[in-house]
Design an enzyme around this catalytic site. Structure first.
Site, PDB file in Angstrom:
ATOM      1  N   LYS A   1     -15.332 -17.398  39.846  1.00 40.70           N
ATOM      2  CA  LYS A   1     -14.430 -18.202  39.003  1.00 40.70           C
ATOM      3  C   LYS A   1     -12.979 -18.007  39.435  1.00 40.70           C
ATOM      4  CE  LYS A   1     -15.805 -19.120  34.385  1.00 40.70           C
ATOM      5  NZ  LYS A   1     -15.917 -18.750  32.982  1.00 40.70           N
TER       6      LYS A   1
ATOM      7  N   LYS B   1     -23.032 -20.857  16.474  1.00 38.55           N
ATOM      8  CA  LYS B   1     -22.980 -19.390  16.489  1.00 38.55           C
ATOM      9  C   LYS B   1     -22.072 -18.852  15.370  1.00 38.55           C
ATOM     10  CE  LYS B   1     -19.218 -18.331  19.732  1.00 38.55           C
ATOM     11  NZ  LYS B   1     -18.270 -17.772  18.758  1.00 38.55           N
TER      12      LYS B   1
ATOM     13  N   GLY C   1     -24.703 -38.110  12.862  1.00 30.01           N
ATOM     14  CA  GLY C   1     -25.210 -38.053  14.238  1.00 30.01           C
ATOM     15  C   GLY C   1     -26.460 -37.208  14.323  1.00 30.01           C
TER      16      GLY C   1
ATOM     17  N   CYS D   1     -19.392 -23.280  19.348  1.00 28.66           N
ATOM     18  CA  CYS D   1     -18.793 -22.607  18.186  1.00 28.66           C
ATOM     19  C   CYS D   1     -19.572 -22.771  16.885  1.00 28.66           C
ATOM     20  CB  CYS D   1     -17.363 -23.094  17.999  1.00 28.66           C
ATOM     21  SG  CYS D   1     -16.296 -22.531  19.325  1.00 28.66           S
TER      22      CYS D   1
ATOM     23  N   VAL E   1     -11.579 -21.188  26.437  1.00 26.83           N
ATOM     24  CA  VAL E   1     -10.421 -20.831  25.621  1.00 26.83           C
ATOM     25  C   VAL E   1      -9.371 -20.047  26.409  1.00 26.83           C
ATOM     26  CG1 VAL E   1      -9.720 -19.309  23.716  1.00 26.83           C
ATOM     27  CG2 VAL E   1     -11.505 -20.979  23.386  1.00 26.83           C
TER      28      VAL E   1
ATOM     29  N   LYS F   1     -20.993 -32.998  23.058  1.00 25.47           N
ATOM     30  CA  LYS F   1     -20.049 -34.027  22.642  1.00 25.47           C
ATOM     31  C   LYS F   1     -19.469 -34.619  23.923  1.00 25.47           C
ATOM     32  CE  LYS F   1     -15.814 -32.507  21.552  1.00 25.47           C
ATOM     33  NZ  LYS F   1     -14.739 -31.771  20.868  1.00 25.47           N
TER      34      LYS F   1
ATOM     35  N   ARG G   1     -10.443 -27.881  20.250  1.00 27.15           N
ATOM     36  CA  ARG G   1     -11.743 -28.517  20.465  1.00 27.15           C
ATOM     37  C   ARG G   1     -11.892 -28.788  21.953  1.00 27.15           C
ATOM     38  NH1 ARG G   1     -10.452 -33.802  17.736  1.00 27.15           N
ATOM     39  NH2 ARG G   1      -8.501 -33.061  18.608  1.00 27.15           N
ATOM     40  N   GLU G   2     -13.071 -28.580  22.472  1.00 29.72           N
ATOM     41  CA  GLU G   2     -13.294 -28.927  23.874  1.00 29.72           C
ATOM     42  C   GLU G   2     -13.128 -30.442  24.026  1.00 29.72           C
ATOM     43  OE1 GLU G   2     -16.967 -27.207  25.298  1.00 29.72           O
ATOM     44  OE2 GLU G   2     -16.386 -25.254  24.535  1.00 29.72           O
TER      45      GLU G   2
ATOM     46  N   THR H   1     -13.326 -15.471  18.740  1.00 29.70           N
ATOM     47  CA  THR H   1     -13.732 -15.557  17.332  1.00 29.70           C
ATOM     48  C   THR H   1     -14.555 -14.313  16.999  1.00 29.70           C
ATOM     49  OG1 THR H   1     -13.798 -17.958  17.494  1.00 29.70           O
ATOM     50  CG2 THR H   1     -15.004 -16.958  15.656  1.00 29.70           C
TER      51      THR H   1
HETATM   52  P1  NAD Z   1     -16.640 -18.586  27.912  1.00 29.36           P
HETATM   53  O1  NAD Z   1     -17.999 -18.026  27.959  1.00 29.36           O
HETATM   54  O2  NAD Z   1     -16.385 -19.958  28.431  1.00 29.36           O
HETATM   55  O3  NAD Z   1     -15.631 -17.611  28.698  1.00 29.36           O
HETATM   56  C1  NAD Z   1     -15.604 -16.235  28.573  1.00 29.36           C
HETATM   57  C2  NAD Z   1     -15.066 -15.654  29.896  1.00 29.36           C
HETATM   58  O4  NAD Z   1     -14.786 -14.262  29.712  1.00 29.36           O
HETATM   59  C3  NAD Z   1     -16.056 -15.719  31.061  1.00 29.36           C
HETATM   60  O5  NAD Z   1     -15.430 -16.345  32.149  1.00 29.36           O
HETATM   61  C4  NAD Z   1     -16.411 -14.270  31.357  1.00 29.36           C
HETATM   62  O6  NAD Z   1     -16.664 -14.025  32.721  1.00 29.36           O
HETATM   63  C5  NAD Z   1     -15.142 -13.574  30.907  1.00 29.36           C
HETATM   64  N1  NAD Z   1     -15.286 -12.138  30.586  1.00 29.36           N
HETATM   65  C6  NAD Z   1     -16.205 -11.560  29.781  1.00 29.36           C
HETATM   66  N2  NAD Z   1     -15.965 -10.227  29.703  1.00 29.36           N
HETATM   67  C7  NAD Z   1     -14.877  -9.973  30.470  1.00 29.36           C
HETATM   68  C8  NAD Z   1     -14.140  -8.793  30.784  1.00 29.36           C
HETATM   69  N3  NAD Z   1     -14.468  -7.598  30.274  1.00 29.36           N
HETATM   70  N4  NAD Z   1     -13.080  -8.910  31.612  1.00 29.36           N
HETATM   71  C9  NAD Z   1     -12.726 -10.100  32.128  1.00 29.36           C
HETATM   72  N5  NAD Z   1     -13.383 -11.249  31.850  1.00 29.36           N
HETATM   73  C10 NAD Z   1     -14.446 -11.191  31.035  1.00 29.36           C
HETATM   74  O7  NAD Z   1     -16.177 -18.476  26.392  1.00 29.36           O
HETATM   75  P2  NAD Z   1     -15.213 -19.463  25.571  1.00 29.36           P
HETATM   76  O8  NAD Z   1     -15.947 -20.704  25.192  1.00 29.36           O
HETATM   77  O9  NAD Z   1     -13.912 -19.571  26.257  1.00 29.36           O
HETATM   78  O10 NAD Z   1     -15.029 -18.630  24.221  1.00 29.36           O
HETATM   79  C11 NAD Z   1     -14.250 -17.455  24.192  1.00 29.36           C
HETATM   80  C12 NAD Z   1     -14.007 -17.078  22.746  1.00 29.36           C
HETATM   81  O11 NAD Z   1     -13.210 -18.084  22.106  1.00 29.36           O
HETATM   82  C13 NAD Z   1     -15.282 -16.964  21.893  1.00 29.36           C
HETATM   83  O12 NAD Z   1     -15.121 -15.928  20.966  1.00 29.36           O
HETATM   84  C14 NAD Z   1     -15.339 -18.292  21.170  1.00 29.36           C
HETATM   85  O13 NAD Z   1     -16.020 -18.210  19.939  1.00 29.36           O
HETATM   86  C15 NAD Z   1     -13.872 -18.576  20.942  1.00 29.36           C
HETATM   87  N6  NAD Z   1     -13.558 -19.999  20.791  1.00 29.36           N
HETATM   88  C16 NAD Z   1     -14.124 -20.911  21.640  1.00 29.36           C
HETATM   89  C17 NAD Z   1     -13.790 -22.262  21.523  1.00 29.36           C
HETATM   90  C18 NAD Z   1     -14.389 -23.295  22.443  1.00 29.36           C
HETATM   91  O14 NAD Z   1     -14.215 -24.487  22.176  1.00 29.36           O
HETATM   92  N7  NAD Z   1     -15.082 -22.925  23.515  1.00 29.36           N
HETATM   93  C19 NAD Z   1     -12.853 -22.666  20.567  1.00 29.36           C
HETATM   94  C20 NAD Z   1     -12.288 -21.696  19.738  1.00 29.36           C
HETATM   95  C21 NAD Z   1     -12.646 -20.370  19.856  1.00 29.36           C
HETATM   96  C1  UDX Z   2     -15.170 -26.893  17.227  1.00 23.76           C
HETATM   97  C2  UDX Z   2     -13.988 -26.950  16.234  1.00 23.76           C
HETATM   98  O1  UDX Z   2     -13.708 -28.332  15.926  1.00 23.76           O
HETATM   99  C3  UDX Z   2     -12.763 -26.283  16.821  1.00 23.76           C
HETATM  100  O2  UDX Z   2     -11.716 -26.264  15.855  1.00 23.76           O
HETATM  101  C4  UDX Z   2     -13.135 -24.851  17.200  1.00 23.76           C
HETATM  102  O3  UDX Z   2     -12.022 -24.237  17.800  1.00 23.76           O
HETATM  103  C5  UDX Z   2     -14.313 -24.844  18.169  1.00 23.76           C
HETATM  104  O4  UDX Z   2     -15.414 -25.541  17.567  1.00 23.76           O
HETATM  105  P1  UDX Z   2     -15.877 -28.174  19.439  1.00 23.76           P
HETATM  106  O5  UDX Z   2     -17.142 -27.408  19.301  1.00 23.76           O
HETATM  107  O6  UDX Z   2     -15.180 -28.223  20.754  1.00 23.76           O
HETATM  108  O7  UDX Z   2     -14.799 -27.641  18.380  1.00 23.76           O
HETATM  109  O8  UDX Z   2     -16.190 -29.698  19.058  1.00 23.76           O
HETATM  110  P2  UDX Z   2     -16.144 -30.569  17.727  1.00 23.76           P
HETATM  111  O9  UDX Z   2     -15.377 -31.795  18.032  1.00 23.76           O
HETATM  112  O10 UDX Z   2     -15.746 -29.817  16.543  1.00 23.76           O
HETATM  113  O11 UDX Z   2     -17.676 -30.983  17.574  1.00 23.76           O
HETATM  114  C6  UDX Z   2     -18.679 -30.027  17.301  1.00 23.76           C
HETATM  115  C7  UDX Z   2     -20.016 -30.711  17.084  1.00 23.76           C
HETATM  116  O12 UDX Z   2     -20.011 -31.485  15.882  1.00 23.76           O
HETATM  117  C8  UDX Z   2     -20.394 -31.687  18.199  1.00 23.76           C
HETATM  118  O13 UDX Z   2     -21.771 -31.566  18.461  1.00 23.76           O
HETATM  119  C9  UDX Z   2     -20.071 -33.046  17.617  1.00 23.76           C
HETATM  120  O14 UDX Z   2     -20.823 -34.098  18.168  1.00 23.76           O
HETATM  121  C10 UDX Z   2     -20.414 -32.816  16.156  1.00 23.76           C
HETATM  122  N1  UDX Z   2     -19.718 -33.724  15.241  1.00 23.76           N
HETATM  123  C11 UDX Z   2     -18.360 -33.628  15.107  1.00 23.76           C
HETATM  124  C12 UDX Z   2     -20.440 -34.645  14.493  1.00 23.76           C
HETATM  125  O15 UDX Z   2     -21.672 -34.740  14.606  1.00 23.76           O
HETATM  126  N2  UDX Z   2     -19.756 -35.447  13.619  1.00 23.76           N
HETATM  127  C13 UDX Z   2     -18.414 -35.384  13.454  1.00 23.76           C
HETATM  128  O16 UDX Z   2     -17.874 -36.132  12.634  1.00 23.76           O
HETATM  129  C14 UDX Z   2     -17.686 -34.443  14.228  1.00 23.76           C
END
Ligand code: NAD
Ligand code: UDX
Length: 434
Positions: free
Chosen positions: A35, A266, A256, A263, A11, A324, A154-155, A122
């Site tokens: 990183k 957790k 599926g 996300c 993110v 995914k 979404r990733e 989050t």
């Molecule tokens: P991530 O684990 O990929 O990245 C977190 C990064 O923060 C790491 O690189 C870590 O080294 C760094 N970090 C931790 N503490 C630090 C500090 N004190 N100073 C500097 N760097 C620090 O996590 P993510 O998947 O990017 O998720 C981040 C947040 O966004 C979470 O709360 C998650 O729920 C939310 N979120 C994630 C997604 C997603 O698709 N991954 C989507 C929406 C929201």
């Molecule tokens: C999700 C939310 O979509 C996004 O808005 C939020 O910011 C982060 O969490 P992500 O986890 O990247 O995004 O992927 P997403 O496409 O939502 O899929 C999540 C899981 O649900 C995957 O395991 C996927 O395979 C599954 N999925 C999704 C299904 O099984 N069926 C569906 O119709 C859609």
């Protein structure tokens, strides 16, 4: 505007890169030195389609830089984003806020002038107020506001989701903070993407409610899928028939092997805990969590049936292990439940995944990694489609069937159909809900 981005994960990195593309000066900080080294070389440490070119463009322009020095990043920034992880706390399923709070302390130490501290991570309701308290206690003199700005990307589609969002949610309490947030997202506002301004608690709640709702939608169709199998209905057509109703919509209705990822698992767990803590149990969400675990176990049974009730000594080929397609992320992937069950039962598991091996190698001990699907299925007793990567959608089924010891397929993403599999020489084909 100068913006500091703390955390360069899925993110933080995408947000930092995209905000620099809007024209802001963005300094991304991470405590992970390796990183930051990688990023400084212009290399992207994760697999996210399209991220590398936008990142390079903005590094070249000088608007996007990377550092491990938080003080340098925060100095002079008008907005400091906290985008660190909030994983499930071991044992109780709560969101672990230690990274967010540590980042807040770092920010307190390094603030030089007025800034909005924006929580992108989050976080449970009340966290933004705690962030403000941490900073105020550490630096009573500091001039700042907090803002809650949850992320919905979404990733695998992160750039598109960030650049063309359904909405932007901003929780703020002062006009000054609202103005800063408005400036940050001005390029999107000008293109009519909706910005929803709310209070802090509401913004925090929107994120959990949205994720829990989507997880519920998937779980609903997964439960309907199990019933479809019993009564001879086809869940794909059921989902289509339901989804054409505008009130329901066709998205997130693909049956599926259970939802996974960084996300939904957790965040549903955290929402359930938040509800319990406040004496308002979130019973739907609690049930969704339970059913999703059962869905994964049902998938194991499905493959076990395909293997005549025993995995022992069988070779099983797995197509896809990431949660995914289009990501290298393995967090809470259904494969992490399903594959060990097969190995535990004595199967020899061969895996192909276009991006999963780097992370998956440590998480899935005992599997043989392959690069070619045809190689993986040779002499196998079953092939299992676990992740619907594009490269698995148009395989030569006849070639696969001919090379297998037992041509049997469990298509847990419904990317093929029984007719074509049987015509290609498969003896058995099992899908989900059809
Ligand atoms: P991530 O684990 O990929 O990245 C977190 C990064 O923060 C790491 O690189 C870590 O080294 C760094 N970090 C931790 N503490 C630090 C500090 N004190 N100073 C500097 N760097 C620090 O996590 P993510 O998947 O990017 O998720 C981040 C947040 O966004 C979470 O709360 C998650 O729920 C939310 N979120 C994630 C997604 C997603 O698709 N991954 C989507 C929406 C929201
Ligand atoms: C999700 C939310 O979509 C996004 O808005 C939020 O910011 C982060 O969490 P992500 O986890 O990247 O995004 O992927 P997403 O496409 O939502 O899929 C999540 C899981 O649900 C995957 O395991 C996927 O395979 C599954 N999925 C999704 C299904 O099984 N069926 C569906 O119709 C859609």
């Amino acid at each position: 505007m100068k913006i500091a981005m703390i955390g360069t994960g899925y993110v933080g990195l995408v947000t930092g890169v995209c905000l620099s593309d809007f024209g802001h000066e963005v300094v991304c900080v991470d405590k992970n030195c390796a990183k930051i080294e990688t990023l400084r070389k212009g290399e992207v440490p994760i697999y996210e389609p399209g991220l590398d070119s936008v990142m390079q463009r903005n590094m070249d322009s000088g608007r996007l830089t990377f550092t491990t020095d938080i003080a340098a990043a925060v100095a002079g920034a008008q907005a400091v984003f906290i985008a660190v992880g909030t994983p499930s706390r071991r044992g109780d399923g709560h969101a672990d806020l230690s990274y967010v709070m540590a980042a807040a302390e770092d920010v307190a130490r390094t603030l030089t002038g007025y800034a909005v501290i924006v929580t992108k991570s989050t976080v449970p309701v009340g966290t933004n107020r705690k962030v403000a308290e941490v900073i105020r206690n550490a630096r009573p003199d500091a001039e700042f506001d907090v803002a809650s700005n949850p992320e919905f990307l979404r990733e695998g589609a992160a750039i598109e989701d960030f650049m063309r969002p359904d909405r932007i949610v901003v929780g703020v309490e002062t006009d000054r903070a609202r103005a800063v947030m408005g400036d940050i997202y001005r390029p999107l506002f000008l293109r009519d993407f909706p910005i929803v301004y709310t209070g802090l608690e509401t913004a925090e709640m929107i994120k959990y409610a949205a994720n829990a709702f989507l997880a519920t939608k998937i779980t609903f169709i997964n439960e309907i899928a199990a019933l479809c199998e019993r009564v001879g209905a086809d869940v794909k057509s059921v989902a289509k028939g339901m989804g054409l109703d505008g009130r329901i919509g066709n998205k997130f209705l693909h049956a599926g092997p259970g939802y996974g990822g960084s996300c939904f698992p957790k965040d549903t767990s955290a929402l359930a805990r938040i509800g319990q803590e406040h004496g308002v149990p979130q019973r739907i969400t609690e049930t969704v969590i339970e059913i999703n675990e059962a869905v994964k176990r049902r998938m194991v049974d499905k493959v076990l049936d395909l293997c005549d009730g025993s995995f022992n000594g069988k070779k099983i080929a797995i197509l896809g292990v990431t949660f995914k397609p289009n990501t290298d992320d393995m967090r809470s992937a259904p494969s992490l439940t399903i594959v060990p069950a097969m190995i535990g039962g004595g199967a020899r598991v061969h895996v192909v995944d276009p991006q999963g091996q780097r992370e998956g190698a440590a998480l899935l001990p005992g599997v043989a990694w392959e690069t070619d699907p045809y190689q993986a299925v040779a002499d196998a007793h079953a092939v299992v489609v676990l992740t619907e990567w594009n490269e698995f959608r148009a395989l030569d089924l006849g070639r696969m069937a001919r090379s297998m010891a037992e041509p049997r397929m469990a298509d847990l993403r419904n990317i093929y159909d029984r007719g074509e599999a049987m015509a290609a020489g498969f003896q058995q084909y099992e899908a989900v809900g059809r």
